[in-house]
Design an enzyme around this catalytic site. Structure first.
Site, PDB file in Angstrom:
ATOM      1  N   HIS A 265       1.141  28.800  30.794  1.00  0.00           N
ATOM      2  CA  HIS A 265      -0.213  29.171  30.863  1.00  0.00           C
ATOM      3  C   HIS A 265      -0.764  28.983  29.540  1.00  0.00           C
ATOM      4  O   HIS A 265      -0.433  29.629  28.825  1.00  0.00           O
ATOM      5  CB  HIS A 265      -0.433  30.289  31.870  1.00  0.00           C
ATOM      6  CG  HIS A 265      -1.860  30.177  32.415  1.00  0.00           C
ATOM      7  ND1 HIS A 265      -2.909  30.628  31.613  1.00  0.00           N
ATOM      8  CD2 HIS A 265      -2.240  30.012  33.653  1.00  0.00           C
ATOM      9  CE1 HIS A 265      -4.069  30.727  32.428  1.00  0.00           C
ATOM     10  NE2 HIS A 265      -3.636  30.090  33.546  1.00  0.00           N
TER      11      HIS A 265
ATOM     12  N   CYS B 275      -4.418  24.834  33.139  1.00  0.00           N
ATOM     13  CA  CYS B 275      -5.402  25.461  33.726  1.00  0.00           C
ATOM     14  C   CYS B 275      -6.692  24.756  33.217  1.00  0.00           C
ATOM     15  O   CYS B 275      -6.918  24.989  31.970  1.00  0.00           O
ATOM     16  CB  CYS B 275      -5.308  26.882  33.400  1.00  0.00           C
ATOM     17  SG  CYS B 275      -6.540  27.767  34.203  1.00  0.00           S
TER      18      CYS B 275
ATOM     19  N   HIS C 247      -4.060  24.493  37.626  1.00  0.00           N
ATOM     20  CA  HIS C 247      -4.805  25.471  38.234  1.00  0.00           C
ATOM     21  C   HIS C 247      -6.086  24.957  38.089  1.00  0.00           C
ATOM     22  O   HIS C 247      -6.653  24.440  37.005  1.00  0.00           O
ATOM     23  CB  HIS C 247      -4.793  26.805  37.191  1.00  0.00           C
ATOM     24  CG  HIS C 247      -3.519  27.469  37.585  1.00  0.00           C
ATOM     25  ND1 HIS C 247      -3.385  28.788  36.871  1.00  0.00           N
ATOM     26  CD2 HIS C 247      -2.633  27.414  38.249  1.00  0.00           C
ATOM     27  CE1 HIS C 247      -2.131  29.433  37.012  1.00  0.00           C
ATOM     28  NE2 HIS C 247      -1.664  28.646  38.253  1.00  0.00           N
TER      29      HIS C 247
ATOM     30  N   ASP D 131      -7.859  27.602  41.834  1.00  0.00           N
ATOM     31  CA  ASP D 131      -7.995  28.816  40.889  1.00  0.00           C
ATOM     32  C   ASP D 131      -9.144  29.399  41.240  1.00  0.00           C
ATOM     33  O   ASP D 131     -10.139  29.111  42.012  1.00  0.00           O
ATOM     34  CB  ASP D 131      -7.843  28.389  39.372  1.00  0.00           C
ATOM     35  CG  ASP D 131      -7.335  29.475  38.813  1.00  0.00           C
ATOM     36  OD1 ASP D 131      -6.824  30.773  39.144  1.00  0.00           O
ATOM     37  OD2 ASP D 131      -7.166  29.486  37.386  1.00  0.00           O
ATOM     38  N   HIS D 132      -9.448  30.760  40.538  1.00  0.00           N
ATOM     39  CA  HIS D 132     -10.387  31.698  40.838  1.00  0.00           C
ATOM     40  C   HIS D 132     -11.504  31.321  41.652  1.00  0.00           C
ATOM     41  O   HIS D 132     -12.080  30.221  41.472  1.00  0.00           O
ATOM     42  CB  HIS D 132     -11.005  31.981  39.478  1.00  0.00           C
ATOM     43  CG  HIS D 132     -10.055  32.780  38.442  1.00  0.00           C
ATOM     44  ND1 HIS D 132     -10.272  33.095  37.292  1.00  0.00           N
ATOM     45  CD2 HIS D 132      -8.788  32.894  38.630  1.00  0.00           C
ATOM     46  CE1 HIS D 132      -9.394  33.505  36.643  1.00  0.00           C
ATOM     47  NE2 HIS D 132      -8.206  33.445  37.641  1.00  0.00           N
TER      48      HIS D 132
ATOM     49  N   TYR E 104      -9.700  36.262  43.281  1.00  0.00           N
ATOM     50  CA  TYR E 104      -8.724  35.956  44.149  1.00  0.00           C
ATOM     51  C   TYR E 104      -8.904  36.455  45.647  1.00  0.00           C
ATOM     52  O   TYR E 104      -7.915  36.763  46.348  1.00  0.00           O
ATOM     53  CB  TYR E 104      -7.419  36.503  43.508  1.00  0.00           C
ATOM     54  CG  TYR E 104      -6.812  35.741  42.483  1.00  0.00           C
ATOM     55  CD1 TYR E 104      -6.132  34.747  42.814  1.00  0.00           C
ATOM     56  CD2 TYR E 104      -7.247  36.412  41.316  1.00  0.00           C
ATOM     57  CE1 TYR E 104      -5.723  33.853  41.593  1.00  0.00           C
ATOM     58  CE2 TYR E 104      -6.638  35.468  40.178  1.00  0.00           C
ATOM     59  CZ  TYR E 104      -5.726  34.335  40.299  1.00  0.00           C
ATOM     60  OH  TYR E 104      -5.222  33.504  39.290  1.00  0.00           O
TER      61      TYR E 104
END
Ligand code: DNO
Length: 344
Positions: free
Chosen positions: A198, A236, A265, A310-311, A324
């Site tokens: 990552h 990401c 991501h 993602d988020h 999350y």
């Protein structure tokens, strides 16, 4: 692409039942959370996660993360024991159907934000990074805590770790990463697992600690440290995209064409005038990244790896782990799948 969702295990307020009801959702990204960093995970714990997912018609085949012990990053003599434990985790995960492991090589702190409950004008909450606020934060107090951080460090541990890192240059850290890969990638190859680093989030040094995985030159260098298809990336978009210098669609196209992206991501960020960023909704028009161009780059290069929204922001009164929650990530999943389906 294989659509996946991150699940924090049985204690996650977002349940597997919630997740299976998101259209198109098939894969689960999870981890064993009750074992200290550097120790071996029990096969029972891995199997329990596997079974829970299977019962809901979902496949647990991505782990995020098997964390890397600080002694490995610091290159201490004890690293060999921790690396052997890491390899044993890879073997165990391989035996139980895991195909991809996400990890990072950031010193001490994982992803960092200055406010994880920032109120947006529409009443949603998002996560933001403001460089001036960061300059006021003192990580040595041991009182700061962020969702991605290892909460087991006490004030004294942190002080010692900062002292140890003071003696580590960026080049040392690269060398320690190379050493780690030289031991771990051959095991991953044997086990049929793709390792996916990552990027550093944010992609620049923080608190005076060196960070490596920040831009295209760094990704090139990283991939050349061990030339194997198993030595790949978690790309990401939000982490690398926090820096306006990174051309995200072009980088996605390049590394996906090389077959070195194993996990995407996908999220959007909006750059701020202060040189920071805010996490935005997933839509292109919400942030600074061209999400449609990113999906096009994946489609064009025949991407078959894992993807996860993602988020998300916290919306509709949801509470839970910042970034999350269920709702906004589910919206993200639908948006991303819509882009994918509509892209030639
Ligand atoms: C943040 C996550 C990171 C990631 C680790 C991988 O939300 O993407 O915490 O899991 O950096 O080791």
């Amino acid at each position: 692409m294989k659509m996946s969702f991150r699940w924090y295990g049985p204690d996650d307020p977002v349940t597997l039942l919630n997740i299976r009801q998101i259209p198109g959702m098939k894969h689960i990204v999870s981890a064993v959370y009750d074992v200290p960093v550097g120790q071996v995970w029990s096969e029972e714990s891995i199997v329990a996660l596997q079974k829970a997912c299977e019962e809901q018609g979902l496949i647990f085949d991505v782990v995020e993360s098997v964390p890397v012990h600080e002694d490995i990053k610091l290159g201490l003599p004890s690293r060999d024991t921790y690396i052997e434990n890491y390899c044993e985790n890879i073997r165990r995960l391989g035996r139980h159907g895991i195909r991809c492991i996400c990890y990072n090589f950031m010193p001490i702190f994982d992803w960092t934000r200055t406010d994880v409950h920032h109120k947006m004008p529409d009443g949603a909450e998002n996560l933001i990074y403001d460089p001036q606020a960061l300059a006021r934060m003192d990580p040595l107090t041991g009182e700061l805590s962020l969702p991605g951080w290892d909460s087991s460090y006490k004030k004294e541990d942190l002080k010692k770790l900062f002292e140890q890192y003071a003696a580590i240059t960026k080049e040392d850290l690269w060398e320690n990463l190379r050493y780690f890969l030289s031991k771990v990638i051959p095991v991953a190859e044997e086990c049929g697992i793709n390792m996916a680093i990552h990027p550093d989030d944010p992609p620049w040094d923080i608190f005076g600690l060196p960070r490596l995985i920040t831009d295209e030159a760094a990704l090139d260098r990283f991939l050349s440290l061990y030339d194997s298809p198993c030595n790949g990336l978690t790309f990401c978009t939000g982490s690398l995209g926090s820096s306006p210098q990174n051309d995200i669609p072009a980088m996605v196209e390049k590394y996906s064409a090389m077959g070195r992206i194993h996990f995407m991501h996908l999220r959007n960020v909006k750059w701020t005038q202060q040189g920071g960023f805010e996490e935005s909704g997933h839509l292109t028009e919400n942030g600074s990244l061209d999400m449609a161009a990113i999906i096009k780059a994946l489609k064009k290069t025949g991407f078959t790896g894992y993807v996860r929204p993602d988020h998300g922001r916290m919306i509709w009164g949801e509470t839970g782990k910042p970034g999350y929650g269920l709702y906004d990530r589910a919206l993200g999943a639908m948006y991303l799948q819509g882009l994918w389906e509509a892209t030639e």
